[in-house]
Design an enzyme around this catalytic site. Structure first.
Site, PDB file in Angstrom:
ATOM      1  CE  LYS A 268      -4.119   7.882   8.983  1.00 52.40           C
ATOM      2  NZ  LYS A 268      -3.300   7.626  10.150  1.00 52.40           N
TER       3      LYS A 268
ATOM      4  CG  ASP B 209      -1.710   1.178   1.455  1.00 50.57           C
ATOM      5  OD1 ASP B 209      -2.434   1.541   0.515  1.00 50.57           O
ATOM      6  OD2 ASP B 209      -1.654   1.796   2.542  1.00 50.57           O
ATOM      7  CG  LEU B 210       1.725   5.700  -1.810  1.00 47.57           C
ATOM      8  CD1 LEU B 210       3.181   5.392  -2.104  1.00 47.57           C
ATOM      9  CD2 LEU B 210       1.141   6.541  -2.953  1.00 47.57           C
ATOM     10  CG  ASP B 211      -1.656   7.800   3.102  1.00 48.54           C
ATOM     11  OD1 ASP B 211      -0.692   8.191   3.768  1.00 48.54           O
ATOM     12  OD2 ASP B 211      -2.822   8.153   3.328  1.00 48.54           O
TER      13      ASP B 211
ATOM     14  CB  SER C 290      -2.011   2.892  -3.592  1.00 52.29           C
ATOM     15  OG  SER C 290      -2.506   4.159  -3.264  1.00 52.29           O
ATOM     16  CB  ALA C 291      -7.319   3.911  -2.345  1.00 48.14           C
TER      17      ALA C 291
ATOM     18  CB  THR D  32       0.577  11.047   1.502  1.00 48.84           C
ATOM     19  OG1 THR D  32       0.266   9.668   1.421  1.00 48.84           O
ATOM     20  CG2 THR D  32       1.778  11.355   0.641  1.00 48.84           C
TER      21      THR D  32
ATOM     22  CE  LYS E  78      -5.981  -0.710  -0.986  1.00 43.81           C
ATOM     23  NZ  LYS E  78      -4.848   0.037  -0.407  1.00 43.81           N
TER      24      LYS E  78
ATOM     25  CD  GLU F 164      -3.786  -1.587   2.907  1.00 42.43           C
ATOM     26  OE1 GLU F 164      -3.879  -0.774   3.844  1.00 42.43           O
ATOM     27  OE2 GLU F 164      -4.152  -1.295   1.767  1.00 42.43           O
ATOM     28  CG  ASP F 165      -2.020   2.589   6.336  1.00 40.91           C
ATOM     29  OD1 ASP F 165      -2.333   2.216   5.189  1.00 40.91           O
ATOM     30  OD2 ASP F 165      -2.278   3.722   6.777  1.00 40.91           O
TER      31      ASP F 165
HETATM   32  P1  B16 Z   1      -6.019  10.428  -3.886  1.00 41.48           P
HETATM   33  P2  B16 Z   1      -3.560   4.350   0.139  1.00 41.48           P
HETATM   34  C1  B16 Z   1      -5.251   6.407   0.027  1.00 41.48           C
HETATM   35  O1  B16 Z   1      -3.986   5.879  -0.173  1.00 41.48           O
HETATM   36  C2  B16 Z   1      -5.278   7.308   1.252  1.00 41.48           C
HETATM   37  O2  B16 Z   1      -5.013   6.537   2.417  1.00 41.48           O
HETATM   38  C3  B16 Z   1      -6.635   7.965   1.364  1.00 41.48           C
HETATM   39  O3  B16 Z   1      -6.671   8.807   2.490  1.00 41.48           O
HETATM   40  C4  B16 Z   1      -6.909   8.750   0.093  1.00 41.48           C
HETATM   41  O4  B16 Z   1      -8.171   9.360   0.143  1.00 41.48           O
HETATM   42  C5  B16 Z   1      -6.839   7.791  -1.095  1.00 41.48           C
HETATM   43  O5  B16 Z   1      -5.551   7.195  -1.134  1.00 41.48           O
HETATM   44  C6  B16 Z   1      -7.081   8.503  -2.417  1.00 41.48           C
HETATM   45  O6  B16 Z   1      -6.030   9.368  -2.675  1.00 41.48           O
HETATM   46  O7  B16 Z   1      -6.889  11.568  -3.505  1.00 41.48           O
HETATM   47  O8  B16 Z   1      -4.540  10.771  -4.003  1.00 41.48           O
HETATM   48  O9  B16 Z   1      -6.503   9.701  -5.109  1.00 41.48           O
HETATM   49  O10 B16 Z   1      -3.468   4.241   1.621  1.00 41.48           O
HETATM   50  O11 B16 Z   1      -4.579   3.427  -0.493  1.00 41.48           O
HETATM   51  O12 B16 Z   1      -2.217   4.267  -0.529  1.00 41.48           O
HETATM   52 MG    MG Z   2      -2.788   3.199   3.361  1.00 44.37          MG
END
Ligand code: B16
Ligand code: MG
Length: 218
Positions: free
Chosen positions: A45, A9-11, A114-115, A17, A145, A169-170
């Site tokens: 998140k 996962d990224l964030d 990642s989302a 971030t 997810k 994953e977090d």
């Molecule tokens: P964006 P992850 C997610 O990243 C974030 O945790 C979530 O807070 C955010 O809304 C989502 O990405 C979408 O991000 O606005 O940059 O498309 O944890 O899935 O890496």
């Molecule tokens: Mg995350």
């Protein structure tokens, strides 16, 4: 040598971030006349941008037209991107690079799951893009997810069976997605919150080579 598919996962796993997402959402909430706290940001998140805005507007008791909704989505992202612009290697979370380097050295396929729709520019900014054979992000999935879609696409890109994949994953929804996909789930963060994970680590600083070796060979 055994091969496993390693999906990150990224964030919250590679970079933090969440703090920038928070500042951008808070700015929008304040403009709309209400407060948005860091505790409330926890709900965001791993959640898609669209869903985050729906939750934010619910919190503020605001009914938006489709046009307003779309404008605010763009506005938040423009604001968020200003923080991303300033990111560099120093924002990689502790020991993440060491783990990625080790897996690369062992010839293990690595993907991002990642989302975020901003995943690629973020990885580029922090200098990690070249570690990833596949980037599956908010632009390539239709279901959020805990739907396992994001990780199943990553496994297929890596040409690995789901049961031979390991997910870092977090977010609770991310752990659930990995479990539904029949992958090994590793929770990064609070083990009480991520108690559905197969393994738990506070961060990567305690993840030694012995553990990674075991993941590769099991
Ligand atoms: P964006 P992850 C997610 O990243 C974030 O945790 C979530 O807070 C955010 O809304 C989502 O990405 C979408 O991000 O606005 O940059 O498309 O944890 O899935 O890496
Ligand atoms: Mg995350």
């Amino acid at each position: 040598m055994n091969k496993k598919g390693f999906i990150f996962d990224l964030d919250g796993v590679i970079v933090d971030t969440a703090k920038y997402h928070y500042l951008a959402w808070k700015k929008l909430a304040n403009e709309l006349g209400f407060e948005f706290t860091e505790e409330q940001n926890e709900m965001f998140k791993g959640v898609s941008r669209k869903r985050c805005l729906e939750i934010l507007l619910d919190l503020g008791g605001i009914n938006a037209t489709q046009e307003q909704f779309d404008t605010w989505m763009v506005e938040k992202n423009v604001d968020y991107l200003q923080y991303i612009e300033k990111m560099d290697e120093s924002e990689i979370l502790p020991k993440v690079k060491k783990v990625l380097k080790y897996l690369k050295k062992k010839d293990q396929p690595i993907a991002l799951g990642s989302a975020s729709k901003n995943a690629k520019p973020i990885l580029k900014k922090v200098g990690l893009l070249s570690y990833f054979e596949s980037i599956v992000d908010g632009n390539s999935v239709t279901k959020a997810k805990p739907d396992p879609e994001v990780f199943l696409i990553a496994a297929s890109d890596l040409k690995m069976k789901p049961e031979d994949c390991i997910v870092f994953e977090d977010a609770v929804a991310g752990i659930q997605a990995a479990n539904i996909a029949n992958m090994i789930s590793i929770g990064i963060g609070d083990d009480k919150i991520l108690n559905e994970a197969d393994y738990n680590f506070k961060d990567f600083t305690n993840m030694d080579k012995k553990f990674l070796k075991r993941l590769i060979n099991n």
